[in-house]
Design an enzyme around this catalytic site. Sequence first.
Site, PDB file in Angstrom:
ATOM      1  N   LYS A 146      -4.855 -10.584  -8.641  1.00 35.27           N
ATOM      2  CA  LYS A 146      -3.925  -9.475  -8.428  1.00 35.27           C
ATOM      3  C   LYS A 146      -2.507 -10.014  -8.314  1.00 35.27           C
ATOM      4  CE  LYS A 146      -3.213  -7.200  -4.251  1.00 35.27           C
ATOM      5  NZ  LYS A 146      -1.813  -6.860  -3.986  1.00 35.27           N
ATOM      6  N   ASP A 200      -0.601  -4.631  -9.401  1.00 34.71           N
ATOM      7  CA  ASP A 200      -0.457  -3.756  -8.228  1.00 34.71           C
ATOM      8  C   ASP A 200       1.023  -3.414  -8.010  1.00 34.71           C
ATOM      9  OD1 ASP A 200      -0.947  -2.435  -5.825  1.00 34.71           O
ATOM     10  OD2 ASP A 200      -1.149  -4.288  -4.661  1.00 34.71           O
ATOM     11  N   LYS A 202       2.157  -0.076  -7.609  1.00 24.89           N
ATOM     12  CA  LYS A 202       2.264   1.152  -6.782  1.00 24.89           C
ATOM     13  C   LYS A 202       3.365   2.093  -7.262  1.00 24.89           C
ATOM     14  CE  LYS A 202       0.474  -1.041  -2.549  1.00 24.89           C
ATOM     15  NZ  LYS A 202       0.375  -2.449  -2.936  1.00 24.89           N
ATOM     16  N   ASP A 205       6.938   8.181  -8.774  1.00 23.41           N
ATOM     17  CA  ASP A 205       8.143   8.807  -9.328  1.00 23.41           C
ATOM     18  C   ASP A 205       7.713  10.140  -9.934  1.00 23.41           C
ATOM     19  OD1 ASP A 205      10.755   9.181 -10.557  1.00 23.41           O
ATOM     20  OD2 ASP A 205      11.007   7.007 -10.460  1.00 23.41           O
ATOM     21  N   THR A 265      -1.331   0.962   4.973  1.00 26.23           N
ATOM     22  CA  THR A 265      -1.900   0.595   6.274  1.00 26.23           C
ATOM     23  C   THR A 265      -0.825   0.140   7.262  1.00 26.23           C
ATOM     24  OG1 THR A 265      -2.475  -1.466   5.192  1.00 26.23           O
ATOM     25  CG2 THR A 265      -4.272   0.038   5.660  1.00 26.23           C
ATOM     26  N   ARG A 308      -4.826 -14.766   1.174  1.00 19.94           N
ATOM     27  CA  ARG A 308      -4.634 -16.054   1.839  1.00 19.94           C
ATOM     28  C   ARG A 308      -5.899 -16.840   2.173  1.00 19.94           C
ATOM     29  NH1 ARG A 308      -0.616 -13.146   5.789  1.00 19.94           N
ATOM     30  NH2 ARG A 308      -2.086 -11.525   5.142  1.00 19.94           N
TER      31      ARG A 308
HETATM   32  O1  C5P Z   1      -3.706 -12.528   2.151  1.00 23.55           O
HETATM   33  P1  C5P Z   1      -4.442 -11.230   2.319  1.00 23.55           P
HETATM   34  O2  C5P Z   1      -5.938 -11.357   2.103  1.00 23.55           O
HETATM   35  O3  C5P Z   1      -4.119 -10.535   3.617  1.00 23.55           O
HETATM   36  O4  C5P Z   1      -3.889 -10.327   1.124  1.00 23.55           O
HETATM   37  C1  C5P Z   1      -4.292  -9.007   0.943  1.00 23.55           C
HETATM   38  C2  C5P Z   1      -3.607  -8.397  -0.243  1.00 23.55           C
HETATM   39  O5  C5P Z   1      -3.894  -7.006  -0.262  1.00 23.55           O
HETATM   40  C3  C5P Z   1      -2.085  -8.517  -0.261  1.00 23.55           C
HETATM   41  O6  C5P Z   1      -1.688  -8.612  -1.634  1.00 23.55           O
HETATM   42  C4  C5P Z   1      -1.619  -7.215   0.346  1.00 23.55           C
HETATM   43  O7  C5P Z   1      -0.376  -6.819  -0.114  1.00 23.55           O
HETATM   44  C5  C5P Z   1      -2.694  -6.257  -0.167  1.00 23.55           C
HETATM   45  N1  C5P Z   1      -2.890  -5.067   0.649  1.00 23.55           N
HETATM   46  C6  C5P Z   1      -3.213  -5.106   1.980  1.00 23.55           C
HETATM   47  N2  C5P Z   1      -3.400  -3.960   2.703  1.00 23.55           N
HETATM   48  C7  C5P Z   1      -3.293  -2.799   2.076  1.00 23.55           C
HETATM   49  C8  C5P Z   1      -2.974  -2.726   0.737  1.00 23.55           C
HETATM   50  C9  C5P Z   1      -2.780  -3.899   0.032  1.00 23.55           C
HETATM   51  O8  C5P Z   1      -3.332  -6.181   2.559  1.00 23.55           O
HETATM   52  N3  C5P Z   1      -3.516  -1.701   2.767  1.00 23.55           N
END
Ligand code: C5P
Length: 234
Positions: free
Chosen positions: A37, A63, A65, A68, A122, A213
Amino acid sequence: MENATIKNPIICAIDTKDVQAAKNVVQSVQNSVGAIKLGLEFFTANGAAGVNTVAGDTPLFLDLKFHDIPNTVAGAIRSTAGINAFMLTIHTQGGKAMMQAAAKAAQDLPNKPMIIGVTILTSMAQEDLEDIGLKNSVSEQVKKLANLAQESGLAGVVCSPHEIEILRAQCGKDFKLIVPGIRPEGSSAGDQKRIMTPKEAISRGADYLVIGRPITEAKSPASMAMSIMGGLSL
Ligand code: C5P
């Protein structure tokens, strides 16, 4: 809306603007994850050419988002024609006409990407909804927007691990649920507050797990991705 044939449900989130760093991650995980992603940070810095350089043949969730007026969002979806993404995101708060226009624009693309809706970010709590004049609770609003997304022809929504069961029950088995906030046993939560293990999220009905991560910062991203897959016993 069918182009979802990735080899496993793990989507590795690459959150950087650095092309070389992103390439390194892709190189190490491409054989073990289903997709990668890339999001606004990377796209804004490097554009479509940067995205293509990094993704290569690896399935891509783009991604961005979009939010508009319908005509502009449809145009933005069509403008992804040079990027072979199997999944794109839009904000469901853009409303029914915008979502319908996005779904239609996607059908006109050769690769027919799935259009996935973002409901309530979130990062927003109850008081943030009140600040923008919304009276529903967060969960009521998420359910309402997921229903509208489904009625508008979207393929699915992004949801938190704790919304999987309720949305699966509401939207049926074919509506895709894309779930971030996933942490394998023993890995650090980082800034994620409401987390779940990969196994539990899948058993509750998630279709795709977005994991950043825990994979990208692991000593061996490839082994981490494989060990997550092994733990899913699919
Ligand atoms: O590093 P981590 O596992 O926290 O990354 C989660 C990914 O999902 C990031 O790209 C973050 O922007 C995305 N994301 C999220 N929570 C959401 C929507 C998207 O963590 N509600």
